[in-house]
Design a protein around this motif. Structure first.
Motif, PDB file in Angstrom:
ATOM      1  N   LEU A 281      62.054  45.796   0.778  1.00 24.34           N
ATOM      2  CA  LEU A 281      63.183  46.407   1.484  1.00 24.34           C
ATOM      3  C   LEU A 281      64.245  45.361   1.808  1.00 24.34           C
ATOM      4  O   LEU A 281      65.440  45.610   1.694  1.00 24.34           O
TER       5      LEU A 281
ATOM      6  N   ALA B  58      56.167  45.987   1.310  1.00 25.01           N
ATOM      7  CA  ALA B  58      57.218  46.959   1.629  1.00 25.01           C
ATOM      8  C   ALA B  58      58.364  46.248   2.335  1.00 25.01           C
ATOM      9  O   ALA B  58      59.535  46.435   2.011  1.00 25.01           O
TER      10      ALA B  58
ATOM     11  N   ILE C  60      59.410  47.223  10.086  1.00 32.77           N
ATOM     12  CA  ILE C  60      58.089  46.798   9.621  1.00 32.77           C
ATOM     13  C   ILE C  60      57.775  45.414  10.189  1.00 32.77           C
ATOM     14  O   ILE C  60      56.670  45.158  10.685  1.00 32.77           O
TER      15      ILE C  60
ATOM     16  N   GLU D 142      54.445  51.553  -2.433  1.00 30.06           N
ATOM     17  CA  GLU D 142      53.798  50.232  -2.540  1.00 30.06           C
ATOM     18  C   GLU D 142      52.301  50.374  -2.785  1.00 30.06           C
ATOM     19  O   GLU D 142      51.709  49.610  -3.532  1.00 30.06           O
ATOM     20  N   GLN D 143      51.687  51.366  -2.123  1.00 31.46           N
ATOM     21  CA  GLN D 143      50.255  51.572  -2.308  1.00 31.46           C
ATOM     22  C   GLN D 143      49.949  51.894  -3.773  1.00 31.46           C
ATOM     23  O   GLN D 143      48.974  51.412  -4.332  1.00 31.46           O
TER      24      GLN D 143
ATOM     25  N   ILE E  77      65.637  55.480  -0.761  1.00 35.43           N
ATOM     26  CA  ILE E  77      66.746  55.170   0.158  1.00 35.43           C
ATOM     27  C   ILE E  77      67.951  56.060  -0.152  1.00 35.43           C
ATOM     28  O   ILE E  77      68.600  56.603   0.738  1.00 35.43           O
TER      29      ILE E  77
ATOM     30  N   ILE F 175      61.881  52.579  -4.739  1.00 38.53           N
ATOM     31  CA  ILE F 175      62.286  52.434  -3.327  1.00 38.53           C
ATOM     32  C   ILE F 175      63.769  52.775  -3.172  1.00 38.53           C
ATOM     33  O   ILE F 175      64.165  53.472  -2.241  1.00 38.53           O
TER      34      ILE F 175
ATOM     35  N   VAL G 183      61.947  56.683   5.431  1.00 39.41           N
ATOM     36  CA  VAL G 183      61.986  55.701   4.343  1.00 39.41           C
ATOM     37  C   VAL G 183      60.716  54.865   4.342  1.00 39.41           C
ATOM     38  O   VAL G 183      60.100  54.638   3.304  1.00 39.41           O
ATOM     39  N   ILE G 184      60.289  54.426   5.518  1.00 39.80           N
ATOM     40  CA  ILE G 184      59.094  53.583   5.574  1.00 39.80           C
ATOM     41  C   ILE G 184      57.876  54.329   5.043  1.00 39.80           C
ATOM     42  O   ILE G 184      57.107  53.793   4.243  1.00 39.80           O
TER      43      ILE G 184
ATOM     44  N   ILE H  75      66.099  44.508  -1.317  1.00 40.05           N
ATOM     45  CA  ILE H  75      67.000  45.602  -1.695  1.00 40.05           C
ATOM     46  C   ILE H  75      68.221  45.629  -0.781  1.00 40.05           C
ATOM     47  O   ILE H  75      69.345  45.813  -1.241  1.00 40.05           O
TER      48      ILE H  75
ATOM     49  N   VAL I 114      50.228  45.993   1.850  1.00 37.03           N
ATOM     50  CA  VAL I 114      51.210  47.037   1.559  1.00 37.03           C
ATOM     51  C   VAL I 114      52.427  46.885   2.461  1.00 37.03           C
ATOM     52  O   VAL I 114      53.575  46.961   2.009  1.00 37.03           O
TER      53      VAL I 114
ATOM     54  N   TYR J  37      72.039  45.365  -1.982  1.00 33.67           N
ATOM     55  CA  TYR J  37      73.112  46.295  -1.599  1.00 33.67           C
ATOM     56  C   TYR J  37      74.293  45.529  -1.005  1.00 33.67           C
ATOM     57  O   TYR J  37      75.446  45.831  -1.280  1.00 33.67           O
TER      58      TYR J  37
ATOM     59  N   VAL K  53      58.179  54.418   1.347  1.00 37.31           N
ATOM     60  CA  VAL K  53      58.039  53.101   0.723  1.00 37.31           C
ATOM     61  C   VAL K  53      56.585  52.640   0.762  1.00 37.31           C
ATOM     62  O   VAL K  53      56.072  52.090  -0.214  1.00 37.31           O
ATOM     63  N   LEU K  54      55.891  52.897   1.873  1.00 40.37           N
ATOM     64  CA  LEU K  54      54.489  52.484   1.950  1.00 40.37           C
ATOM     65  C   LEU K  54      53.651  53.209   0.898  1.00 40.37           C
ATOM     66  O   LEU K  54      52.779  52.610   0.265  1.00 40.37           O
TER      67      LEU K  54
ATOM     68  N   LEU L 108      70.179  50.977   6.183  1.00 41.62           N
ATOM     69  CA  LEU L 108      68.888  51.668   6.271  1.00 41.62           C
ATOM     70  C   LEU L 108      67.765  50.763   5.767  1.00 41.62           C
ATOM     71  O   LEU L 108      66.720  50.632   6.410  1.00 41.62           O
TER      72      LEU L 108
ATOM     73  N   ALA M  85      64.751  49.401   8.091  1.00 40.04           N
ATOM     74  CA  ALA M  85      63.359  49.697   7.753  1.00 40.04           C
ATOM     75  C   ALA M  85      62.562  48.397   7.637  1.00 40.04           C
ATOM     76  O   ALA M  85      61.440  48.295   8.154  1.00 40.04           O
TER      77      ALA M  85
ATOM     78  N   ASN N 128      45.139  53.700  -7.289  1.00 47.80           N
ATOM     79  CA  ASN N 128      45.487  52.727  -6.253  1.00 47.80           C
ATOM     80  C   ASN N 128      45.568  53.363  -4.874  1.00 47.80           C
ATOM     81  O   ASN N 128      45.275  52.714  -3.876  1.00 47.80           O
TER      82      ASN N 128
END
Lengths: 54, 644, 136
Positions: free
Chosen positions: B188, B184, B491, A28-29, A48, A44, A20-21, B191, B180, B195, A24-25, B483, B487, B138
């Motif tokens: 997360l 992220a 990070i 985001e980029q 998930i 995202i 997932v990371i 989110i 970034v 949830y 997601v990265l 999850l 995550a 990007n």
């Protein structure tokens, strides 16, 4: 590459977290130039969703 | 990213179509573009920025070439465009940005739409359009880090000013993926919270409630069943006792006759009851077939329609089509008389054939009519039969009533018997009968409860199904929330370490480069990038030396930081610098020109002649792979590119 | 020509909204309470009463209960055909099964209310109300 180095940081975590990371990265980029990125959360959530369904 | 070439069309002072190829050679990785002030260096630098990112600062004025505008007629459309070809991670990209404008009567330009196209060229030379150009741009070199790679020399000392720690932090944040990661993590976390909120909404605990209700209903139904069976046994036992009493009464001389009379009466009553049950069932069969009576109106109307058709000869009564056809084929009447193939009889028969209905319908009509005709009579018979049965029912009811009365009489006599045992037995018998009746009543209650519970169970089953589906969503949401949260936490956990690590790397790299570029390195001991993101130069006494840094030294420090960042980011990126050396001493220039080519994958320098001469020029010479001169023509106000 | 639906199944439809009456008239264990053996029997009465009362009602869209065509006997079907001929005045309707069924359904959809009024909403048990209705 720096990107790979960042991903490696998460080697010790569970596989689903890693997956997932990394997704997601990347997402985001893609949106990084926008101050208030719209649609990024939906993408995202899809990531998930995929990880959970697997 | 390595820029391969640029092509401009009617972009500012670049009138018409002009092209420039950049050196991508490893050993000769420098492209030098000469031009005096005002020759068009900044416009070319702007062209690269505009093409890739579309944004330009507000003070640059019109992008469309004035020369192109002046040559256009009123209302004519003029286009300015910049096209860039570059490679990145062994992929080749083509980026095209175009601006349309229409010349107005007063000579001004009304700018129209801008469009941006990005293509990826495949190995076979085919180009495919990229659907999400901004996202792809990007991930190659995002616009928020572009100023560190496409570098305006005028802003060179930005990072080394005393108040610059925000700029430094911002640069590190963006170039080194910290932004970034932060985004992220925040997203997360948001989110995960979303949830959890949704989960709270969904999980009402209804399923458990329903399951509990179901269990209760099942238990109650079961209880009612058990009770009903229990009652059946009670009834059975009461009956046996009554039979027993009857036997004893039969054996007692003073009761025997009465009991035997009762036996007969009860047998008789039982038979009548059986007859009644059969009769009711019979009546029911007759009554439920009575819709034909109700439909009698429809039958009459339908018959009238059918008859009318037949009278008009459309339906030959009892003469089937097949029959008529046979006559025609044999050319012989049923009476044996022959007729001609073209005679009047033949004609008549043919007309009959043609006016009648198609075979299958005709059959259907005939059958229907035939079947309907006896309906009226049958309805009458049905009514008669029903009346008869109902009469019999009335008779039976009377008979049963008088039988019951006689039985009551017997009972009264037995109960009133002077012989105590007889009257006691009869009383007991009476009690058992009353018991049976109340048992039956309770059984009826049990049935009602069973029906009620069955209906409730059916309803609950549906609700449980719905709730189970919700439960599944609930489980899924729980997993998703977990999850997302894990995550985000992960990070968060690595972020600090990573950020520190990055800061240290930049610190080390900046120091290395700064030492390389600064001539009096002996004077400085160290470069420090603190956790407050202050970029400091430490002198030999171990003190921050920034206040004493000359303007030139500050610029070199800045340049070192920028270069360090591009090294640490490990991105393959060009360093495009617009007049970087203008404010440096010749000593610094010499140092920088000696080392800068090694510090970038691709170096593009926009310089004035003063910036690059003597030793600086000589230092760079072996690394130059392409060189151009921009010439501005005062008469046309246009710049031309010439290869040197 | 009367309107017919272009294609429909040969199952007979009963709208969910009137199913309660069908159930009441068939489901009790007592014959006197629920005189009818099957939904089909109720339907035949409802259709006949609908025609006799002259009210035909289109079925609303929505959930339906269906009865298979085979459940109807020759005689049942004969009555449905008769109603169709009487309604259209045209014997050709016999060739159009679709229309026969649609007419029956629409009359039954109206007639079921009349049947309920006569059997269930009266004093007295439904079987005897039914007998009264048929024999008078």
């Amino acid at each position: 590459m720096l990107k790979d180095r960042v991903i490696e940081l998460f080697n010790g975590y569970e596989e689903d977290v890693q997956k997932v990371i990394s997704e997601v990265l990347a997402i985001e980029q893609e949106y990084i130039s926008m101050k208030m990125p719209r649609g990024v959360k939906e993408e995202i959530k899809e990531a998930i969703d995929r990880a959970v369904k697997k | 990213m390595k820029i391969e070439r640029i092509q401009m069309e009617n972009f500012r002072q670049y009138f018409g179509r002009q092209r420039m190829t950049f050196s991508r050679d490893r050993a000769r990785n420098v492209t030098v573009i000469h031009g005096i002030n005002g020759a068009g260096k900044s416009s070319l630098f702007l062209a690269i920025n505009w093409c890739l990112y579309g944004e330009v600062s507000s003070n640059v004025g019109e992008l469309i070439s004035k020369e192109a505008v002046s040559r256009a007629s009123d209302g004519e459309e003029i286009r300015a465009s910049v096209e860039l070809v570059f490679t990145h991670n062994s992929e080749r990209y083509l980026v095209l940005r175009r601006l349309k404008g229409v010349k107005q009567e007063d000579g001004a330009i009304e700018s129209g739409d801008e469009d941006f196209t990005m293509m990826r060229t495949r190995r076979d030379g085919q180009a495919e359009r990229i659907a999400n150009p901004i996202g792809v741009m990007n991930s190659i070199l995002s616009s928020n880090v572009r100023t560190y790679f496409l570098f305006d020399g005028e802003k060179i000392d930005n990072f080394a000013k005393p108040e610059a720690s925000d700029e430094v932090r911002y640069a590190i944040y963006n170039v080194l993926k910290l932004e970034v990661m932060t985004r992220a993590r925040n997203h997360l976390q948001d989110i995960a919270a979303e949830y959890r909120r949704e989960l709270k909404r969904v999980s009402t605990g209804e399923l458990r409630q329903f399951v509990e209700s179901e269990e209760r209903a099942i238990a109650e139904k079961e209880k009612a069943h058990t009770r009903k069976e229990e009652l059946e046994r009670e009834i059975e036992s009461a009956r046996r006792k009554i039979t027993d009493i009857d036997r004893r009464l039969r054996e007692m001389p003073n009761a025997s006759a009465l009991q035997q009379r009762r036996d007969r009466l009860e047998r008789d009553l039982e038979q009548r009851e059986d007859e009644m049950t059969a009769l009711i069932s019979n009546i029911r069969t007759l009554a439920t077939s009575g819709f034909t009576v109700i439909a009698q109106g429809a039958v009459e109307r339908a018959l009238a329609i059918l008859d009318e058709k037949r009278e008009r000869g459309e339906i030959p009564s009892s003469i089937r089509q097949q029959f008529v056809q046979d006559l025609i084929e044999r050319l012989q009447c049923i009476c044996g008389r022959r007729f001609d193939a073209n005679g009047a009889e033949h004609e008549k028969l043919l007309a009959l054939m043609n006016s009648s209905l198609p075979g299958s319908l005709e059959d259907d009509v005939m059958d229907t009519a035939a079947a309907l005709r006896p309906f009226a009579e049958r309805a009458g018979r049905l009514r008669d039969e029903l009346n008869q049965r109902m009469q019999r029912r009335a008779e039976l009811l009377d008979i049963m009533k008088s039988l019951e009365e006689e039985i009551d009489e017997v009972r009264d006599q037995l109960k009133g018997s002077p012989q105590e045992e007889i009257s006691r037995l009869e009383e007991q018998r009476e009690n058992f009968r009353a018991d049976i009746e109340s048992y039956r009543l309770e059984q009826g209650n049990c049935d009602t409860r069973i029906d009620l519970m069955s209906a409730e169970l059916e309803e609950l089953k549906k609700q449980i199904q719905v709730a189970k589906k919700e439960k599944k969503t609930e489980r899924e949401l729980t997993r998703k929330a977990s999850l997302a949260q894990r995550a985000a936490d992960a990070i968060g956990e690595v972020y600090e370490t990573f950020a520190d690590d990055m800061r240290r790397r930049i610190e080390a790299k900046t120091k290395e480069i700064f030492k390389l570029l600064v001539w009096k390195d002996s004077h400085f001991q160290d470069v420090r990038l603190g956790s407050d993101y202050n970029l400091e130069v430490i002198d030999r006494y171990g003190l921050p030396a920034r206040p004493e840094l000359s303007a030139g030294e500050r610029q070199v420090l800045s340049l070192s930081f920028i270069t360090a960042m591009s090294r640490v980011s490990e991105e393959e990126a060009p360093l495009v610098m617009d007049t970087p050396f203008g404010r440096l001493s010749s000593q610094h220039r010499n140092n920088i020109t000696e080392h800068l080519p090694e510090l970038a994958d691709q170096l593009v320098l926009f310089v004035t002649d003063e910036e690059l001469r003597d030793k600086a020029r000589k230092n760079l010479e072996p690394r130059i792979g392409a060189e151009y001169r921009l010439t501005f023509d005062r008469k046309t106000s246009c710049t031309t590119i010439e290869e040197v | 020509m009367p309107e017919t639906e272009v294609s429909r199944s040969d199952r007979v439809n009963i709208d969910e909204s009137v199913m309660q009456t069908y159930k009441l008239l068939t489901e009790s264990t007592s014959i006197e309470e629920s005189p009818f053996g099957t939904y089909k029997d109720v339907f035949m009465f409802a259709a006949s009463m609908g025609y006799a009362g002259g009210v035909r009602k289109k079925l609303p869209s929505g959930k339906k209960h269906t009865i298979r065509r085979e459940v109807f006997s020759e005689n049942d079907f004969l009555v449905l055909k008769t109603i169709a001929i009487a309604e259209t005045g045209d014997v050709q309707v016999l060739l159009r099964l679709d229309e026969i069924l649609t007419i029956a359904e629409e009359y039954a959809h109206a007639g079921i209310h009349a049947l309920k009024a006569r059997l269930l909403d009266q004093h007295g048990r439904p079987l005897w109300n039914l007998v009264e209705m048929v024999s008078s």
